[in-house]
Design a protein around this motif. Structure first.
Motif, PDB file in Angstrom:
ATOM      1  N   LEU A   4       0.864  -1.169   0.000  1.00  0.00           N
ATOM      2  CA  LEU A   4       0.000   0.000   0.000  1.00  0.00           C
ATOM      3  C   LEU A   4       0.908   1.228   0.000  1.00  0.00           C
ATOM      4  O   LEU A   4       1.752   1.375   0.880  1.00  0.00           O
ATOM      5  N   VAL A   5       0.728   2.087  -0.977  1.00  0.00           N
ATOM      6  CA  VAL A   5       1.565   3.275  -1.106  1.00  0.00           C
ATOM      7  C   VAL A   5       0.694   4.513  -1.027  1.00  0.00           C
ATOM      8  O   VAL A   5      -0.210   4.705  -1.852  1.00  0.00           O
ATOM      9  N   GLU A   6       0.965   5.342  -0.017  1.00  0.00           N
ATOM     10  CA  GLU A   6       0.184   6.547   0.226  1.00  0.00           C
ATOM     11  C   GLU A   6       0.877   7.772  -0.355  1.00  0.00           C
ATOM     12  O   GLU A   6       2.099   7.810  -0.489  1.00  0.00           O
ATOM     13  N   SER A   7       0.089   8.775  -0.642  1.00  0.00           N
ATOM     14  CA  SER A   7       0.629  10.060  -1.076  1.00  0.00           C
ATOM     15  C   SER A   7      -0.379  11.153  -0.753  1.00  0.00           C
ATOM     16  O   SER A   7      -1.554  10.869  -0.492  1.00  0.00           O
ATOM     17  N   GLY A   8       0.115  12.385  -0.750  1.00  0.00           N
ATOM     18  CA  GLY A   8      -0.785  13.524  -0.617  1.00  0.00           C
ATOM     19  C   GLY A   8      -0.724  14.262   0.703  1.00  0.00           C
ATOM     20  O   GLY A   8      -1.400  15.277   0.871  1.00  0.00           O
ATOM     21  N   GLY A   9       0.055  13.790   1.652  1.00  0.00           N
ATOM     22  CA  GLY A   9       0.160  14.506   2.923  1.00  0.00           C
ATOM     23  C   GLY A   9       0.962  15.782   2.778  1.00  0.00           C
ATOM     24  O   GLY A   9       1.494  16.091   1.710  1.00  0.00           O
ATOM     25  N   GLY A  10       1.021  16.548   3.868  1.00  0.00           N
ATOM     26  CA  GLY A  10       1.790  17.780   3.829  1.00  0.00           C
ATOM     27  C   GLY A  10       1.343  18.761   4.875  1.00  0.00           C
ATOM     28  O   GLY A  10       0.617  18.415   5.816  1.00  0.00           O
ATOM     29  N   LEU A  11       1.792  19.996   4.703  1.00  0.00           N
ATOM     30  CA  LEU A  11       1.471  21.087   5.623  1.00  0.00           C
ATOM     31  C   LEU A  11       0.386  21.963   4.994  1.00  0.00           C
ATOM     32  O   LEU A  11       0.503  22.356   3.824  1.00  0.00           O
ATOM     33  N   VAL A  12      -0.636  22.262   5.782  1.00  0.00           N
ATOM     34  CA  VAL A  12      -1.739  23.085   5.286  1.00  0.00           C
ATOM     35  C   VAL A  12      -2.210  24.012   6.397  1.00  0.00           C
ATOM     36  O   VAL A  12      -2.097  23.667   7.582  1.00  0.00           O
ATOM     37  N   GLN A  13      -2.708  25.167   6.038  1.00  0.00           N
ATOM     38  CA  GLN A  13      -3.220  26.108   7.033  1.00  0.00           C
ATOM     39  C   GLN A  13      -4.615  25.701   7.498  1.00  0.00           C
ATOM     40  O   GLN A  13      -5.341  25.026   6.758  1.00  0.00           O
ATOM     41  N   PRO A  14      -4.993  26.100   8.695  1.00  0.00           N
ATOM     42  CA  PRO A  14      -6.362  25.824   9.160  1.00  0.00           C
ATOM     43  C   PRO A  14      -7.393  26.325   8.156  1.00  0.00           C
ATOM     44  O   PRO A  14      -7.256  27.414   7.594  1.00  0.00           O
ATOM     45  N   GLY A  15      -8.407  25.480   7.919  1.00  0.00           N
ATOM     46  CA  GLY A  15      -9.419  25.803   6.932  1.00  0.00           C
ATOM     47  C   GLY A  15      -9.107  25.297   5.544  1.00  0.00           C
ATOM     48  O   GLY A  15      -9.964  25.353   4.659  1.00  0.00           O
ATOM     49  N   GLY A  16      -7.893  24.813   5.349  1.00  0.00           N
ATOM     50  CA  GLY A  16      -7.473  24.343   4.040  1.00  0.00           C
ATOM     51  C   GLY A  16      -7.909  22.914   3.754  1.00  0.00           C
ATOM     52  O   GLY A  16      -8.606  22.276   4.546  1.00  0.00           O
ATOM     53  N   SER A  17      -7.460  22.413   2.603  1.00  0.00           N
ATOM     54  CA  SER A  17      -7.840  21.081   2.140  1.00  0.00           C
ATOM     55  C   SER A  17      -6.621  20.295   1.697  1.00  0.00           C
ATOM     56  O   SER A  17      -5.613  20.865   1.263  1.00  0.00           O
ATOM     57  N   LEU A  18      -6.730  18.977   1.809  1.00  0.00           N
ATOM     58  CA  LEU A  18      -5.736  18.049   1.282  1.00  0.00           C
ATOM     59  C   LEU A  18      -6.467  16.822   0.763  1.00  0.00           C
ATOM     60  O   LEU A  18      -7.558  16.493   1.241  1.00  0.00           O
ATOM     61  N   ARG A  19      -5.840  16.161  -0.184  1.00  0.00           N
ATOM     62  CA  ARG A  19      -6.388  14.903  -0.707  1.00  0.00           C
ATOM     63  C   ARG A  19      -5.333  13.824  -0.598  1.00  0.00           C
ATOM     64  O   ARG A  19      -4.248  13.946  -1.187  1.00  0.00           O
ATOM     65  N   LEU A  20      -5.645  12.778   0.150  1.00  0.00           N
ATOM     66  CA  LEU A  20      -4.745  11.639   0.298  1.00  0.00           C
ATOM     67  C   LEU A  20      -5.139  10.543  -0.688  1.00  0.00           C
ATOM     68  O   LEU A  20      -6.323  10.345  -0.970  1.00  0.00           O
ATOM     69  N   SER A  21      -4.125   9.843  -1.184  1.00  0.00           N
ATOM     70  CA  SER A  21      -4.349   8.712  -2.075  1.00  0.00           C
ATOM     71  C   SER A  21      -3.594   7.505  -1.543  1.00  0.00           C
ATOM     72  O   SER A  21      -2.535   7.648  -0.921  1.00  0.00           O
ATOM     73  N   CYS A  22      -4.124   6.323  -1.818  1.00  0.00           N
ATOM     74  CA  CYS A  22      -3.456   5.086  -1.419  1.00  0.00           C
ATOM     75  C   CYS A  22      -3.735   4.037  -2.477  1.00  0.00           C
ATOM     76  O   CYS A  22      -4.902   3.714  -2.751  1.00  0.00           O
TER      77      CYS A  22
END
Length: 123
Positions: A4-22
């Motif tokens: 299982l290989v994940e991607s998409g993490g990181g640093l984001v400001q409050p209220g922001g968005s991120l999309r993780l994939s696996c």
């Protein structure tokens, strides 16, 4: 072997968005369900969201309902976690999980885990 290989993490400001994939790969016969867990420093690992066959039933932790959405591309053995309205309490290492039957599993479902991806919500 199954990976299982994940991607998409990181640093984001409050209220922001991120999309993780696996993406799951390897000697897979069938995937019964996939999901995301997270572990913050000093806390136990907790379920964030999961999606299961049949019917693509979804479950969410109360803390993320209405903000996070889990989806799956079954043809590509890939699960996604869209995270909106992030807040500092969402900071954690996020782990992908799959319950699947593999060629080497003698027909029984087994749990597999990704290596984890860091999500940090901070201004």
């Amino acid at each position: 072997q199954v990976q299982l290989v994940e991607s998409g993490g990181g640093l984001v400001q409050p209220g922001g968005s991120l999309r993780l994939s696996c993406a799951a790969s390897g000697a897979i016969i069938s995937i019964l369900g996939m999901g995301w867990y997270r572990q913050a420093p000093g806390k136990e690992r907790e379920l964030v969201a999961r999606i299961r066959s049949p019917g693509e039933t979804t479950n969410y932790a109360d803390s993320v309902k209405g903000r996070f959405t889990i989806t799956r591309d079954k043809a590509k053995n890939t699960v996604f976690l869209q995270m909106n309205s992030l807040n500092p309490e969402d900071t954690a290492v996020y782990y992908c999980n799959a319950v699947l039957v593999s060629v080497h599993g003698l027909g029984s479902p087994e749990d597999y885990w990704g290596q984890g991806t860091q999500v940090t919500v901070s201004s």
